[in-house]
Design a protein around this motif. Structure first.
Motif, PDB file in Angstrom:
ATOM      1  N   ARG A 149       7.911  -2.484  11.532  1.00  0.00           N
ATOM      2  CA  ARG A 149       7.296  -3.376  11.589  1.00  0.00           C
ATOM      3  C   ARG A 149       7.000  -3.737  13.041  1.00  0.00           C
ATOM      4  O   ARG A 149       6.080  -4.590  13.528  1.00  0.00           O
ATOM      5  CB  ARG A 149       8.043  -4.580  11.098  1.00  0.00           C
ATOM      6  CG  ARG A 149       8.113  -4.650   9.719  1.00  0.00           C
ATOM      7  CD  ARG A 149       8.703  -5.815   9.184  1.00  0.00           C
ATOM      8  NE  ARG A 149       8.901  -5.826   7.708  1.00  0.00           N
ATOM      9  CZ  ARG A 149      10.362  -5.514   7.401  1.00  0.00           C
ATOM     10  NH1 ARG A 149      11.224  -5.298   8.527  1.00  0.00           N
ATOM     11  NH2 ARG A 149      10.665  -5.416   6.115  1.00  0.00           N
ATOM     12  N   GLN A 167       3.582  -1.832  16.665  1.00  0.00           N
ATOM     13  CA  GLN A 167       2.623  -2.587  17.493  1.00  0.00           C
ATOM     14  C   GLN A 167       2.932  -3.694  18.392  1.00  0.00           C
ATOM     15  O   GLN A 167       2.521  -4.597  18.636  1.00  0.00           O
ATOM     16  CB  GLN A 167       1.287  -2.824  16.839  1.00  0.00           C
ATOM     17  CG  GLN A 167       0.631  -1.436  16.238  1.00  0.00           C
ATOM     18  CD  GLN A 167      -0.823  -1.696  15.621  1.00  0.00           C
ATOM     19  OE1 GLN A 167      -1.080  -2.910  14.878  1.00  0.00           O
ATOM     20  NE2 GLN A 167      -1.619  -0.912  16.055  1.00  0.00           N
ATOM     21  N   ARG A 184       6.126   5.044  12.226  1.00  0.00           N
ATOM     22  CA  ARG A 184       4.758   4.715  11.766  1.00  0.00           C
ATOM     23  C   ARG A 184       4.771   3.335  10.970  1.00  0.00           C
ATOM     24  O   ARG A 184       5.625   2.958  10.109  1.00  0.00           O
ATOM     25  CB  ARG A 184       4.175   5.553  10.903  1.00  0.00           C
ATOM     26  CG  ARG A 184       2.977   5.625  10.282  1.00  0.00           C
ATOM     27  CD  ARG A 184       2.351   6.656   9.384  1.00  0.00           C
ATOM     28  NE  ARG A 184       0.744   6.582   9.031  1.00  0.00           N
ATOM     29  CZ  ARG A 184       0.177   7.322   8.036  1.00  0.00           C
ATOM     30  NH1 ARG A 184       1.100   8.239   7.534  1.00  0.00           N
ATOM     31  NH2 ARG A 184      -0.873   7.074   7.571  1.00  0.00           N
ATOM     32  N   PHE A 215       3.971   0.838   8.348  1.00  0.00           N
ATOM     33  CA  PHE A 215       3.703   0.953   6.897  1.00  0.00           C
ATOM     34  C   PHE A 215       2.282   1.060   6.557  1.00  0.00           C
ATOM     35  O   PHE A 215       1.848   1.335   5.501  1.00  0.00           O
ATOM     36  CB  PHE A 215       4.807   0.518   6.011  1.00  0.00           C
ATOM     37  CG  PHE A 215       4.690  -0.953   5.919  1.00  0.00           C
ATOM     38  CD1 PHE A 215       5.306  -1.941   6.545  1.00  0.00           C
ATOM     39  CD2 PHE A 215       3.653  -1.744   5.088  1.00  0.00           C
ATOM     40  CE1 PHE A 215       5.456  -3.095   6.453  1.00  0.00           C
ATOM     41  CE2 PHE A 215       3.597  -3.211   4.993  1.00  0.00           C
ATOM     42  CZ  PHE A 215       4.237  -3.881   5.819  1.00  0.00           C
ATOM     43  N   SER A 216       1.393   0.309   7.231  1.00  0.00           N
ATOM     44  CA  SER A 216      -0.055   0.329   7.015  1.00  0.00           C
ATOM     45  C   SER A 216      -0.786   0.832   8.343  1.00  0.00           C
ATOM     46  O   SER A 216      -1.905   0.533   8.624  1.00  0.00           O
ATOM     47  CB  SER A 216      -0.590  -1.146   6.793  1.00  0.00           C
ATOM     48  OG  SER A 216      -0.181  -1.297   5.403  1.00  0.00           O
ATOM     49  N   ALA A 217      -0.233   1.603   9.078  1.00  0.00           N
ATOM     50  CA  ALA A 217      -0.714   2.202  10.270  1.00  0.00           C
ATOM     51  C   ALA A 217      -1.434   3.468  10.037  1.00  0.00           C
ATOM     52  O   ALA A 217      -0.926   4.388   9.357  1.00  0.00           O
ATOM     53  CB  ALA A 217       0.205   2.235  11.475  1.00  0.00           C
ATOM     54  N   THR A 218      -2.519   3.752  10.670  1.00  0.00           N
ATOM     55  CA  THR A 218      -3.381   5.208  10.502  1.00  0.00           C
ATOM     56  C   THR A 218      -2.757   6.237  11.568  1.00  0.00           C
ATOM     57  O   THR A 218      -1.894   5.539  12.540  1.00  0.00           O
ATOM     58  CB  THR A 218      -4.849   4.984  10.872  1.00  0.00           C
ATOM     59  OG1 THR A 218      -4.921   4.395  12.490  1.00  0.00           O
ATOM     60  CG2 THR A 218      -5.302   3.893   9.928  1.00  0.00           C
ATOM     61  N   TYR A 219      -2.938   7.421  11.413  1.00  0.00           N
ATOM     62  CA  TYR A 219      -2.521   8.251  12.485  1.00  0.00           C
ATOM     63  C   TYR A 219      -2.755   7.906  13.924  1.00  0.00           C
ATOM     64  O   TYR A 219      -2.140   7.919  14.954  1.00  0.00           O
ATOM     65  CB  TYR A 219      -2.869   9.750  12.113  1.00  0.00           C
ATOM     66  CG  TYR A 219      -2.649  10.126  10.789  1.00  0.00           C
ATOM     67  CD1 TYR A 219      -1.314   9.955  10.140  1.00  0.00           C
ATOM     68  CD2 TYR A 219      -3.640  11.006  10.137  1.00  0.00           C
ATOM     69  CE1 TYR A 219      -1.445  10.221   8.921  1.00  0.00           C
ATOM     70  CE2 TYR A 219      -3.437  11.466   8.891  1.00  0.00           C
ATOM     71  CZ  TYR A 219      -2.287  11.412   8.120  1.00  0.00           C
ATOM     72  OH  TYR A 219      -1.975  11.590   7.043  1.00  0.00           O
ATOM     73  N   GLU A 262      -3.715   4.979  14.849  1.00  0.00           N
ATOM     74  CA  GLU A 262      -2.914   3.725  15.686  1.00  0.00           C
ATOM     75  C   GLU A 262      -1.413   4.179  16.109  1.00  0.00           C
ATOM     76  O   GLU A 262      -1.086   3.745  17.107  1.00  0.00           O
ATOM     77  CB  GLU A 262      -2.833   2.575  14.393  1.00  0.00           C
ATOM     78  CG  GLU A 262      -4.265   2.031  14.213  1.00  0.00           C
ATOM     79  CD  GLU A 262      -4.225   1.294  13.044  1.00  0.00           C
ATOM     80  OE1 GLU A 262      -5.180   0.243  12.912  1.00  0.00           O
ATOM     81  OE2 GLU A 262      -3.343   1.347  12.170  1.00  0.00           O
ATOM     82  N   ASN A 304      -1.695   6.069  19.315  1.00  0.00           N
ATOM     83  CA  ASN A 304      -2.038   4.961  20.319  1.00  0.00           C
ATOM     84  C   ASN A 304      -0.773   4.034  20.811  1.00  0.00           C
ATOM     85  O   ASN A 304      -0.517   3.636  21.914  1.00  0.00           O
ATOM     86  CB  ASN A 304      -3.169   4.113  19.819  1.00  0.00           C
ATOM     87  CG  ASN A 304      -4.513   4.601  20.230  1.00  0.00           C
ATOM     88  OD1 ASN A 304      -4.983   4.758  21.479  1.00  0.00           O
ATOM     89  ND2 ASN A 304      -5.318   4.691  19.336  1.00  0.00           N
ATOM     90  N   ILE A 347       3.942   5.150   3.441  1.00  0.00           N
ATOM     91  CA  ILE A 347       2.836   3.949   3.873  1.00  0.00           C
ATOM     92  C   ILE A 347       2.916   3.302   2.419  1.00  0.00           C
ATOM     93  O   ILE A 347       3.286   3.550   1.477  1.00  0.00           O
ATOM     94  CB  ILE A 347       1.373   4.508   4.064  1.00  0.00           C
ATOM     95  CG1 ILE A 347       0.979   5.550   2.897  1.00  0.00           C
ATOM     96  CG2 ILE A 347       1.732   5.150   5.655  1.00  0.00           C
ATOM     97  CD1 ILE A 347      -0.318   6.032   3.193  1.00  0.00           C
ATOM     98  N   ASP A 375       4.052  10.153   3.230  1.00  0.00           N
ATOM     99  CA  ASP A 375       2.432  10.612   3.344  1.00  0.00           C
ATOM    100  C   ASP A 375       2.852  12.051   4.387  1.00  0.00           C
ATOM    101  O   ASP A 375       2.835  12.064   5.480  1.00  0.00           O
ATOM    102  CB  ASP A 375       1.766   9.881   4.197  1.00  0.00           C
ATOM    103  CG  ASP A 375       0.591  10.484   4.529  1.00  0.00           C
ATOM    104  OD1 ASP A 375       0.146  11.744   4.233  1.00  0.00           O
ATOM    105  OD2 ASP A 375      -0.365  10.081   5.527  1.00  0.00           O
ATOM    106  N   PHE A 380      -5.404   3.604   2.751  1.00  0.00           N
ATOM    107  CA  PHE A 380      -6.270   3.189   3.960  1.00  0.00           C
ATOM    108  C   PHE A 380      -6.537   4.477   5.000  1.00  0.00           C
ATOM    109  O   PHE A 380      -7.258   4.273   6.000  1.00  0.00           O
ATOM    110  CB  PHE A 380      -5.647   1.985   4.569  1.00  0.00           C
ATOM    111  CG  PHE A 380      -4.346   2.353   5.047  1.00  0.00           C
ATOM    112  CD1 PHE A 380      -4.138   3.038   6.183  1.00  0.00           C
ATOM    113  CD2 PHE A 380      -3.042   2.055   4.246  1.00  0.00           C
ATOM    114  CE1 PHE A 380      -2.685   3.359   6.778  1.00  0.00           C
ATOM    115  CE2 PHE A 380      -1.813   2.390   4.797  1.00  0.00           C
ATOM    116  CZ  PHE A 380      -1.585   3.080   5.967  1.00  0.00           C
ATOM    117  N   GLU A 381      -5.628   5.311   4.943  1.00  0.00           N
ATOM    118  CA  GLU A 381      -5.841   6.629   5.854  1.00  0.00           C
ATOM    119  C   GLU A 381      -7.065   7.437   5.502  1.00  0.00           C
ATOM    120  O   GLU A 381      -7.060   8.032   4.323  1.00  0.00           O
ATOM    121  CB  GLU A 381      -4.481   7.301   5.858  1.00  0.00           C
ATOM    122  CG  GLU A 381      -4.567   8.553   6.826  1.00  0.00           C
ATOM    123  CD  GLU A 381      -4.711   8.102   8.206  1.00  0.00           C
ATOM    124  OE1 GLU A 381      -3.900   7.739   8.789  1.00  0.00           O
ATOM    125  OE2 GLU A 381      -5.805   8.618   8.612  1.00  0.00           O
TER     126      GLU A 381
END
Lengths: 348, 348, 348, 348
Positions: free
Chosen positions: A186, A189, A208, A210-214, A216, A219, A239, A251, C242-243
Motif C-alpha cells: 500500500r 507510491q 509491488r 497490488f494494482s501496480a504495473t511493472y 509503475e 518508477n 495483484i 504474477d 490490468f497489466e
C-alpha cells in the motif's frame, strides 16, 4: 517521444505542434503517412510538455518511446546488481530466503522462530513491529520494542533482519535496528517514504502495489535509487484480479520480466501472494523455477494463535524446513545457489 | 458468522470446532445437510477467532454474515447523513459542486479561478497545496503557502474550500485553513492518516482506492467515524481495470450501491475517474442522474500550462459554466437541488 | 444453501421465506442471531429457487455452500483421474508435453516439426487446422486437410495429436483425425460445443476462459463430464488483468488450486499465457514446479514466417529441446515423471 | 506503424529492419534520438509484417498508429449512422428503448409483456428464444417456437423485435422472425457468427465482451460491416472487474468514448450490466445522461417466477413504466428525443 496527428488535422495545427516542440529546444522529425502524420521529438521531454502536447488540437496520441526510469533500467546498467550485506549476497545467481512471523509478538516468540529459521538454512529473519490493519480495532503491532526483540534474535542466531517501515518518521529508528527495510504494497507510491529511503543507508525491499504495473513499480524504485540508495530489491506479492479464490493472483511472469527490464534483484512473496498456506509450497518452488533471486515466507510456530490473523498463510516450522530442503535441490537446476549466511557482527 | 464443514469431516472435528466457539462464550446453531454441516455462531466474532476457525481441520469455508462496519452502515443509521458546513448542505437531496485547479499555483491563479467557480454557482473551491507525484522530479506543490492562498480566495469569493491531506502530520495545518479535508485514492488505507482525521474537527471526503471494493471503502470510512468524526463523504473516482483507453473506469454503480449500504453522502469525481477532458461533461451528468450527492471537478483557466500536467482532464471555465447550467436543469429530475452557498464568515 | 435476513426483517417476511422453502419439499434450520437471522436449507436447491429467494423481501444475502459441480469435484472422486491414450498417461504423477506450431501450414512443415517434437521427448503433437482470428482478413487455417496432415505426421513419428475444435459441427471430423480435442479460451462457455464434446469419444483439453474464475472453469468441465465423457483436462492459459506488458497474466496458483478442488489433470500453456517467447522457458519450469500435469507449448521451425503471426510466442526447436532436457531433471524433484510415448497404432 | 529500437541496437540490425520493410514495398522514415531510433513505416502494414518486425533482433517495441478498423471508425465516416427500421430510428439524436423478458416462455407471457412495453412508450420488444446457460441442467429456452411467439406479439402490439442469435446456423431463422439480431457477450469474438451476420440482411446489436476493450469491440463490429451489413449497434453491458458486489461493472464512459471513435449507435444494457434490479433505474438514467442512443432493459410481469433465474435483474412493469416517464423528461436535456414507433407492417 512521438506525437501522432489524425488524417484530418489541418497543416496549420501541425505547424503549431512543431512550434511548441521547437520552443522547448527539441528537434523534430516529421513522417507523413497516408492516414497519420508522425512527429518525432529528439531530446529530453518533460512530463509537462508531454501533457501539453497531448491536449493540443489535432493531436490524436502521444507515445512514450523511452522508459521514464533510468537508474532502474538494464539499458543503463547491464550487469545484475548484487547487494552484499555482511556476506549475504542478494541478486545474480544467489538465492536468499527470508522467513519469520507476520508480526513480532514477544522476545520468546521471535527468538524461537529465529532459531528455526536459521536451522532450516535461511539467511534473513522477517517480522513486523508495526502493522497496518484494515479494521479500526485490530492488532497494531508491538512497536519499537519489537524492533529490538527482532534485532536481538537475529544477532543471537546469525540472521539478517528485515522489517516493514510504514511512514517516513519511522525510517531512522527502523534503519537503526534492521538490516533491510521493506516497503509494503500500500506504500509503493508513498513518495515521502520513498524519498526518505533514498538516504537511509539500508537496502530496501520494495513490494509491488497490488494494482501496480511493472512500469509503475520500476518508477517507484527509481525514486529510491535517485536519492542515492542503489541497494533496492523488487518484490512480486500478488495483484488484484477478478479471481477471488486466492487473496491475490501471484504474477510469476513478473520475475523474468522485471529481470529483463531491470538489473535489480527480484524477490517473490508467495505468502501474501496467495493468502493460503497450502499454496505457499508450490508457489515457492514455482518462483524459484521462474528465476526468483529470493523468497520471503511467513512461518510461525503457532499460526492458529498468531496475533494478526495472518496465520492462515503461515507455514508451520516443519513445512518451512521441508520446503528449504526441496529448494536446495531445485536451485541448481535453474542456475541458483543458496547465498551464505551473514558474517557475525564484530563489536570491539 | 457461519462455519461450513465438508461432507467428509469426521464428527470429532465438528466437535472440536464447536468447542472452540463455545470457549469464546458464543452460542452455536448446528444444521446438518446432505453434503455439508453448517455451524452458525451467535454473538460477536473477533477477526482472530474467524481466522482461527478458517484454519481448523475439517473447515471448508467461513462466511461472514454481518457487515464488518457498523457506524457507516445504513442498518444502524437509516436516515441520510446531511453535513452542514456554514449553510452548505452535503447529503440527502442536496447537490454540491466542488471546482478548481488540480494544484494551487499562485494567489492570482487561485483568486481568478475562485471567482469563476463562484460565478458558475458552485459552493466549494478545490485545490491541492501538496501534490503526490509519480515521478521523482515532478512538481510537488507549493506547500503551506498554497493553503493560505486558497483560504483567502475562498473567503473573498464566498466559497468553502477542500484540499488533500497526505500525511498525519499535515492534518492540523490543513484543518486550520480548509473547510473539508480530502483523502486521496492512494491513502484510502493509510490508517494513521484515517485515525488522525477521526479527531480533526473537519468534514472529510474519502476517495475510493483505485483497486478498493465497496466493502473496503466503507471499512476505511468506519475508521474515521470510529474516531468521533461523523462528517464523512465517500467519493467514487474510478477503478483500475483491463481497459486502458480511459485512465480509470468510473464505476457509477458505486453511487446507488454505496447509498443503499450507507447513509453517507456520495460524491463523484469524473475528472480523475476518466482522465480525459472530453469525458468530464457526459460523466458529470451521468453521475448526477445516477443519484450522486455532489461532484468534484477540475477546472483551470489555462489548463495547457497547468503545473501538474493534469490539465488534460481540466475543464475550461466556459465548459464548467455550461455544465453547471445543464446540471441545474437535470438535478430536479432526479430529486436533487443545488445546495445554497456558504454563509459569510463573521469575524468579531 | 443459506438465506440471511437483516436485523430489520419483520417476522412475517421470515415466515414467508420459510413457506417458500418448505413448499419445495426442503427442510429448514433456523438460527437467530443478534444482527441477522440465518435460514439453512437442507436438500437439493434448484437455481430457480435460489434466485427466487434472493429476490424475496427481507432477504439480505443467499450463500451457496455446496459446489455447483459434482462430477468434476474431488469431494466425490478423491483419486486423481489418469487418462490413458494408447499408453500415454495424463494425470497423477505423469508429465505430458504437447508441442507444435500454432497452425498446420503444409505437410512438410508439420512433418518436420513432428520429427523434432518426438526427438525432444514430447508425447503429443499440437497444431491448429482452423484458426479463430481477431481481424476480418487474417489467416483462417488450412481446414480439414490440416487434420489429415497432422494425423499423418503424428502416426509417422509416434505422437498423439491434439487440435482445437471451434464449433459443434466440426467435432466429428476432428474426433476422427485427432487423439485429443481442445476447447479454446473463447469457447469455454460455448455450451453447444461442450455438450457435443460430452459424447465425442475423445479426451478433451478445456482451456480456461481468459476472464473465467476457477469455479466457472469447473462448471464448464461439468458440462462435458455430464455428457458421459470422463476424460477431461483443465488448462490454465492466462487471464486478463490490468497489466498489459504480457498478453495475459499466467495464473500459476490455478494449478494447485484446481488440483485440490478437482481430480482432473491440469495442463499449463505458457505460450498463450505470456505471449512472449522469452517467457516460455521460465514459465514452463515454474508450471512444472507448481505441480502441473503437463505443458502445451508452441514450437515452430521458422516462427518469424509463421502464417498466424503467433510466431512471436513460439520457441525455436533448439529452445524446445533444451527446455525438455531441463524439465527431465526438474520433474522428479516435484513428484513427476515423463509419461511414456504412445504405443504404435496396429492396423490389421 | 512505428518500430522502436533500443540505444544498444547495432547499426547492422537497424539496416536489417529497414530491408524487411522495404521488401514489402513500404517506405521508411528514420528518426535517430539520443536513446532510441524510430523507424516509421508508410503504407499498409499487414499483421504478419507487424509480428515479424516485433520479433526481429534489436526491436524494442512496435507501435500501431493507425486504427485496425476502418469501416467502424469515425475518421472515415464522420456523420452518425442512423439506422431506420420501419420508421424506428436508431442513432443520432434518437432514443430507442428495448424492453422485455430475458426469455420468451409462452404466447400469453410474451403477448402480455409486449402490451405493457408498448403502453410504456418503448419501440422494441426483446426476448430470448434460445438461452445460453452456465450450468448443464438449466433452462435452454423454448427454441424456434419462441421466435414465432415473439414475432406475433410484436406485430400485434406495434413493436420491433430483437432476439439473440448464438450460432451461425440459427442466423437465417432468427432473421426471418426478428427485426434485429443480437450478439451476446460471450459471442463477441465468434467470428463465424459475425461473418454470417455480415450478410444476414438485418440490423445487428453487438454486445461488448465482458472482458473486451473498446478496440476489440470495434474490431468485432468491423467484421460485420466488412461483410456488407452497415446496420450495427454497439452495446455496453458491463465488464468483469475485481468488484463482485455487482455482477459486472457497467462502464458508462464507453458511451461517449465509442461515440467519439465510431459513428455507430451505442446502446446501454443496465440489466446485465449490474445484475441487480434496484440499480437498473439509476443506471438507465445515467446511461441516457451520458449520451446513450438507446437502452435494452429486462422487464417481466412475474420476475420471481421467470424461467431463467434472471428475474433478479428484471423490472416490474410499473417500474419500467415509471422509468420511461422519467426518461422522457431527461432525454431533451441531453439532446435526445424518443424515436417514433414502427410503422405497421402492410401485407398485401
Amino acid at each position: 517521444m512521438i506525437v501522432i496527428t489524425s488524417n484530418q488535422t489541418p497543416e496549420e495545427q501541425v505547424q503549431d505542434i512543431i512550434r511548441v516542440i521547437e520552443k522547448e529546444g527539441l528537434q523534430v522529425h516529421l513522417s507523413r503517412g497516408a492516414d497519420r502524420t508522425v512527429i518525432g521529438l529528439i531530446g529530453g521531454v518533460t512530463p509537462k510538455l508531454a501533457e501539453h502536447l497531448r491536449q493540443m488540437k489535432g493531436v490524436e496520441n502521444v507515445v512514450k518511446i523511452s522508459k521514464s526510469y533510468k537508474l532502474a533500467s538494464r539499458d543503463f546498467h547491464p550487469e545484475d546488481t548484487v547487494i552484499d550485506i555482511r556476506g549475504v549476497k542478494i541478486g545474480g545467481e544467489n538465492l536468499v530466503i527470508m522467513g519469520g512471523p507476520c508480526a513480532v509478538e514477544s522476545p520468546e516468540q521471535i527468538d524461537e522462530i529465529a532459531r528455526l529459521v536459521k536451522a532450516s538454512g535461511a539467511q534473513v529473519l522477517r517480522g513486523g513491529a508495526f502493522k497496518p490493519r484494515t479494521g479500526p480495532y485490530s492488532f497494531q503491532g508491538v512497536g519499537v520494542e519489537g524492533l529490538t526483540m527482532m534485532a536481538e534474535a537475529g544477532r543471537r542466531h546469525g540472521l539478517l533482519t528485515i522489517t516493514e517501515v510504514m511512514t517516513p518518521e519511522y525510517v531512522d529508528i527502523c534503519a537503526e535496528h534492521a538490516d533491510i527495510l521493506q516497503v509494503g504494497t500500500r506504500n509503493m507510491q508513498n513518495f515521502d517514504l520513498l524519498r526518505k529511503l533514498g538516504t537511509c543507508g539500508r537496502p530496501v525491499l520494495l513490494k509491488r502495489g497490488f494494482s501496480a504495473t511493472y512500469d509503475e513499480l520500476l518508477n517507484a524504485a527509481e525514486y529510491i535509487l535517485a536519492g542515492g540508495n542503489r541497494d533496492v530489491m523488487l518484490c512480486e506479492r500478488g495483484i488484484r484480479t477478478f479471481e477471488t479464490y486466492t487473496r491475490n493472483t501471484l504474477d510469476l511472469s513478473a520475475i523474468p520480466v522485471l529481470q529483463s527490464l531491470s538489473h535489480l534483484p527480484v524477490i517473490s512473496d508467495p505468502s501474501h501472494g496467495t493468502g493460503r498456506r497450502e499454496l505457499v509450497e508450490p508457489m515457492s518452488k514455482a518462483s524459484v523455477a521462474a528465476g526468483a533471486n529470493g523468497l520471503i515466507i511467513e512461518m510461525h510456530t503457532d499460526p492458529d494463535n498468531s496475533m494478526t490473523g495472518d496465520g492462515v498463510q503461515s507455514l508451520f516450522p516443519d513445512q518451512f524446513d521441508n520446503l528449504l530442503r526441496d529448494l536446495e535441490k531445485l536451485a541448481p537446476l535453474v542456475g541458483r545457489k543458496f547465498s551464505p549466511g551473514p558474517e557475525p557482527v564484530v563489536t570491539v
